[in-house]
Design a protein around this motif. Sequence first.
Motif, PDB file in Angstrom:
ATOM      1  N   THR A 186       1.204  -0.975   0.013  1.00 26.64           N
ATOM      2  CA  THR A 186      -0.397  -0.083  -0.138  1.00 26.64           C
ATOM      3  C   THR A 186       0.790   1.116   0.143  1.00 26.64           C
ATOM      4  O   THR A 186       1.559   1.439   0.974  1.00 26.64           O
ATOM      5  CB  THR A 186      -0.869   0.211   0.879  1.00 26.64           C
ATOM      6  N   GLY A 187       0.640   2.580  -1.015  1.00 24.12           N
ATOM      7  CA  GLY A 187       1.432   3.490  -0.910  1.00 24.12           C
ATOM      8  C   GLY A 187       0.803   4.125  -0.219  1.00 24.12           C
ATOM      9  O   GLY A 187      -0.153   4.584   0.208  1.00 24.12           O
ATOM     10  N   GLN A 188       2.191   4.953   1.023  1.00 21.95           N
ATOM     11  CA  GLN A 188       1.817   5.832   1.927  1.00 21.95           C
ATOM     12  C   GLN A 188       3.044   6.701   1.315  1.00 21.95           C
ATOM     13  O   GLN A 188       4.374   6.638   1.876  1.00 21.95           O
ATOM     14  CB  GLN A 188       1.978   5.004   3.027  1.00 21.95           C
ATOM     15  N   ILE A 189       2.892   8.141   1.792  1.00 19.52           N
ATOM     16  CA  ILE A 189       3.491   8.981   1.779  1.00 19.52           C
ATOM     17  C   ILE A 189       3.225  10.237   2.845  1.00 19.52           C
ATOM     18  O   ILE A 189       2.721  10.088   3.466  1.00 19.52           O
ATOM     19  CB  ILE A 189       3.576   9.872   0.246  1.00 19.52           C
ATOM     20  N   THR A 190       3.782  10.841   3.693  1.00 19.91           N
ATOM     21  CA  THR A 190       3.919  11.161   4.674  1.00 19.91           C
ATOM     22  C   THR A 190       5.282  12.435   4.646  1.00 19.91           C
ATOM     23  O   THR A 190       6.691  12.060   4.533  1.00 19.91           O
ATOM     24  CB  THR A 190       4.381  10.587   5.960  1.00 19.91           C
ATOM     25  N   ASN A 191       5.206  13.903   4.899  1.00 16.45           N
ATOM     26  CA  ASN A 191       6.287  14.907   4.832  1.00 16.45           C
ATOM     27  C   ASN A 191       7.087  14.777   3.959  1.00 16.45           C
ATOM     28  O   ASN A 191       8.274  14.696   3.796  1.00 16.45           O
ATOM     29  CB  ASN A 191       6.832  14.572   6.058  1.00 16.45           C
ATOM     30  N   ALA A 192       5.995  15.370   3.127  1.00 15.65           N
ATOM     31  CA  ALA A 192       6.928  15.639   1.864  1.00 15.65           C
ATOM     32  C   ALA A 192       6.241  17.164   0.836  1.00 15.65           C
ATOM     33  O   ALA A 192       5.567  17.257   1.122  1.00 15.65           O
ATOM     34  CB  ALA A 192       6.433  14.424   0.621  1.00 15.65           C
ATOM     35  N   TYR A 193       7.255  17.353  -0.106  1.00 14.58           N
ATOM     36  CA  TYR A 193       6.952  17.892  -1.121  1.00 14.58           C
ATOM     37  C   TYR A 193       7.568  18.608  -2.336  1.00 14.58           C
ATOM     38  O   TYR A 193       7.809  18.405  -3.000  1.00 14.58           O
ATOM     39  CB  TYR A 193       7.025  19.770   0.221  1.00 14.58           C
ATOM     40  N   ALA A 194       6.830  18.810  -3.649  1.00 17.50           N
ATOM     41  CA  ALA A 194       7.270  19.147  -4.544  1.00 17.50           C
ATOM     42  C   ALA A 194       6.690  20.604  -5.327  1.00 17.50           C
ATOM     43  O   ALA A 194       6.262  21.348  -4.690  1.00 17.50           O
ATOM     44  CB  ALA A 194       6.288  18.511  -4.993  1.00 17.50           C
ATOM     45  N   THR A 195       8.656  20.489  -5.745  1.00 16.87           N
ATOM     46  CA  THR A 195       7.977  22.221  -6.600  1.00 16.87           C
ATOM     47  C   THR A 195       8.311  22.466  -8.740  1.00 16.87           C
ATOM     48  O   THR A 195       7.964  23.620  -8.082  1.00 16.87           O
ATOM     49  CB  THR A 195       9.264  22.667  -5.811  1.00 16.87           C
ATOM     50  N   GLY A 196       8.220  21.395  -8.971  1.00 18.90           N
ATOM     51  CA  GLY A 196       8.697  21.762 -10.506  1.00 18.90           C
ATOM     52  C   GLY A 196       7.500  21.814 -11.339  1.00 18.90           C
ATOM     53  O   GLY A 196       6.158  21.319 -10.620  1.00 18.90           O
ATOM     54  N   GLY A 209      -0.654  12.171  -9.366  1.00 18.52           N
ATOM     55  CA  GLY A 209      -0.819  12.143 -11.091  1.00 18.52           C
ATOM     56  C   GLY A 209      -2.743  11.673 -10.596  1.00 18.52           C
ATOM     57  O   GLY A 209      -3.129  11.727 -10.879  1.00 18.52           O
ATOM     58  N   GLN A 210      -2.247  10.579  -9.275  1.00 20.79           N
ATOM     59  CA  GLN A 210      -3.247   9.035  -8.789  1.00 20.79           C
ATOM     60  C   GLN A 210      -2.786   9.340  -7.535  1.00 20.79           C
ATOM     61  O   GLN A 210      -1.301   8.842  -7.530  1.00 20.79           O
ATOM     62  CB  GLN A 210      -3.047   8.494  -9.409  1.00 20.79           C
ATOM     63  N   ASN A 211      -3.786   9.364  -6.812  1.00 18.40           N
ATOM     64  CA  ASN A 211      -4.421   8.494  -4.845  1.00 18.40           C
ATOM     65  C   ASN A 211      -5.219   7.722  -5.132  1.00 18.40           C
ATOM     66  O   ASN A 211      -6.172   8.494  -5.214  1.00 18.40           O
ATOM     67  CB  ASN A 211      -3.738  10.135  -4.404  1.00 18.40           C
ATOM     68  N   THR A 212      -4.973   6.485  -4.833  1.00 19.59           N
ATOM     69  CA  THR A 212      -6.158   6.173  -4.057  1.00 19.59           C
ATOM     70  C   THR A 212      -5.658   5.398  -2.500  1.00 19.59           C
ATOM     71  O   THR A 212      -6.268   4.872  -2.191  1.00 19.59           O
ATOM     72  CB  THR A 212      -6.228   4.609  -5.659  1.00 19.59           C
ATOM     73  N   THR A 213      -4.775   5.531  -2.212  1.00 19.08           N
ATOM     74  CA  THR A 213      -4.138   5.518  -0.707  1.00 19.08           C
ATOM     75  C   THR A 213      -4.067   6.939   0.516  1.00 19.08           C
ATOM     76  O   THR A 213      -4.536   6.957   0.471  1.00 19.08           O
ATOM     77  CB  THR A 213      -3.315   4.772  -1.244  1.00 19.08           C
ATOM     78  N   THR A 214      -2.568   6.938   1.084  1.00 20.15           N
ATOM     79  CA  THR A 214      -2.373   7.539   2.069  1.00 20.15           C
ATOM     80  C   THR A 214      -1.660   8.636   1.258  1.00 20.15           C
ATOM     81  O   THR A 214      -0.419   8.061   1.327  1.00 20.15           O
ATOM     82  CB  THR A 214      -2.245   7.271   3.029  1.00 20.15           C
ATOM     83  N   ILE A 215      -1.912   9.564   1.902  1.00 25.70           N
ATOM     84  CA  ILE A 215      -0.665  11.095   1.274  1.00 25.70           C
ATOM     85  C   ILE A 215      -1.010  12.098   2.706  1.00 25.70           C
ATOM     86  O   ILE A 215      -1.932  12.619   3.196  1.00 25.70           O
ATOM     87  CB  ILE A 215      -1.107  11.799   0.142  1.00 25.70           C
ATOM     88  N   THR A 216       0.228  12.477   3.761  1.00 29.46           N
ATOM     89  CA  THR A 216      -0.343  12.336   4.663  1.00 29.46           C
ATOM     90  C   THR A 216       0.880  14.112   4.990  1.00 29.46           C
ATOM     91  O   THR A 216       2.082  14.006   4.170  1.00 29.46           O
ATOM     92  CB  THR A 216       0.289  12.313   5.646  1.00 29.46           C
TER      93      THR A 216
END
Length: 223
Positions: A186-196, A209-216
């Motif tokens: 299961t994809g999980q993203i925590t404490n992240a950022y992008a600038t481009g 582009g697609q998220n079906t799980t968890t980004i925090t």
Amino acid sequence: FEGLGNTISNLTIHDSSGDNVGLFGQIAPSGVIENVGLAGVNVVGSDALSNVGGLAGLNQGTISSASVTGTITGNGTDMGGLVGMNDQAPGYGPAMIINASFAGSVTGGSSYGTSIGGLAGMNQGAISSAYATGIVSASNSSSRYAGGLVGFNNGTITNAYASGAVTSGDFVGGLVGSNRSLNSHTGQITNAYATGAVTGSTNVGQIAGQNTTTITNAYFDTD
């Protein structure tokens, strides 16, 4: 492999004969690569090869305190500046990338292609304290899953960022192209950022582009 903080410069690899292309083709589940830098690499995986990266084509072990600068080019699947695929082997713990970076460009050209990222093409292990700067692009408008850090994520990403422009066809994100579940992961993203800047035909997002799980606790900043 203990790099002792040394840097390998001007590495060139052109491979059209098999998958897993990089300084290390494959890092086994028990393998550890640490404290090493690659500067000015030029890695080309031609034809339809899978798993192309600067440091490793396929990582199933641990990469710690590693950096790569240069260009990664190919026509296959799972291409990244540091590793092509960060993959958990059956029966083992997650493949780890810790305190790692890439600066340069990753370019894919496959018509189906797929999973192109600044740090890793595909991640179903764990990435932490990592970043990628530079350009991620797919030359074919039909290409899928491109991200500034990871093209396709069904692992964990923690304390990471991407700052390069990302261009592809479908599922294009400033941080990841897709964050979802696959293969019991299961994809999980925590404490992240992008600038481009992010450019694509469909399913385009500043973080994913697609998220079906968890980004925090993730954000996009044009500055």
